[in-house]
Enzyme design. Sequence first.
Site, PDB file in Angstrom:
ATOM      1  N   LYS A  16      -4.993   5.785   2.651  1.00 58.29           N
ATOM      2  CA  LYS A  16      -5.531   5.509   3.987  1.00 58.29           C
ATOM      3  C   LYS A  16      -4.387   5.525   5.004  1.00 58.29           C
ATOM      4  CE  LYS A  16      -3.953   1.232   4.709  1.00 58.29           C
ATOM      5  NZ  LYS A  16      -3.421   0.583   5.926  1.00 58.29           N
ATOM      6  N   ASN A  25       1.252   3.311  10.857  1.00 59.11           N
ATOM      7  CA  ASN A  25       1.066   4.701  10.444  1.00 59.11           C
ATOM      8  C   ASN A  25       0.421   5.535  11.544  1.00 59.11           C
ATOM      9  OD1 ASN A  25       1.875   4.898   7.410  1.00 59.11           O
ATOM     10  ND2 ASN A  25       0.764   2.966   7.599  1.00 59.11           N
ATOM     11  N   LYS A  82       0.854  -1.189   0.000  1.00 62.23           N
ATOM     12  CA  LYS A  82       0.000   0.000   0.000  1.00 62.23           C
ATOM     13  C   LYS A  82       0.890   1.239   0.000  1.00 62.23           C
ATOM     14  CE  LYS A  82      -3.366  -2.645   2.689  1.00 62.23           C
ATOM     15  NZ  LYS A  82      -4.024  -2.827   4.000  1.00 62.23           N
ATOM     16  N   GLY A 142      -6.828  -3.938   1.297  1.00 64.00           N
ATOM     17  CA  GLY A 142      -7.934  -3.954   2.241  1.00 64.00           C
ATOM     18  C   GLY A 142      -7.477  -4.136   3.672  1.00 64.00           C
TER      19      GLY A 142
END
Length: 320
Positions: free
Chosen positions: A187, A251, A103, A132
């Site tokens: 995200k 994160n 990602k 996901g």
Amino acid sequence: MNISVLGCGRWGTFLAWYASKIGHNVSLWGREGSANLLQLKEKRKNEYLTISEEMKLTNSLEEAVSFADIIIISISAQQLRNLGKQLKLLPDAQNKIFVLCMKGLEATSGKRLSQVFKEEVGSSVNLAVWLGPGHVQDFVRDIPNCMVIGSENIEVTKTIVNTFNSDLIRFYYGQDLIGNEIGAATKNVMGIAAGMLDGLNYSSLKGALMARGTREISRLVRAMGGNDITIYGLSHLGDYEATLFSPFSNNRRFGEDFVGEKRFNKLAEGVATIEALQQLSKQYDVELPICDALAQVIFNEKEAAQTLLDLFLRPVKFEF
């Protein structure tokens, strides 16, 4: 089915464990000298899970590629281009199915990872993304989740879903590669913002962050030619719980530690993604106020509390 996983960090090792658990023959590759690979060879486990004795462990890229029908890649997004250059030199690579379980965006160019990979390995390569929500710590305790597989070739998508679907992970077919890749990468950026809000005791603003974050990124996806509705699916909004609220999110933890002036030693892909988004904002002429605020705090040393408050308490405007 023979499966090779390239990358033996937290997520890569889990993917190898998962593929083995559901009945596939698995090879797990790590770079020569990799501390993670050495630990797995010595103990057959890491801090999250134990791998089977049957799983092959190797630092030979050629061996890992030749072994597999499907090759999963789970490394740092910023290392993908270099890995692609190495894969292109291997004779078997063009005949395999590759799955990017990563990602991020390339920081220097803003390019999606599927673009980076095809530039290096070849435009005709069979390629998909696996994205996901889900944390290793939950999956190994048999807590299920839903994820998405996306590709420009629906037959490749179906092959991967049929190969990896189980009671632990329920897959959906992704129909918008642009939206899913941008959504998954960004995200992580929202996760950093959420961590900063947690660290500043502004956690109640995470609801506003979710509402405004999805709108911000949906505008970017539309400008790039994707479907803005994709942002409200599994790759982005569906991954918010695991990224904006979970104690396992690197994160979110990076953001919390950053405002607390604590050192963070694990990989937080969202930091490089913020750099990439600066490129995309200019390229597509789309305002990204949350991403811009984070860039000011992380790269330009702006004061976090005031910058984030200014962001959410901007002059009155219509919501939609």
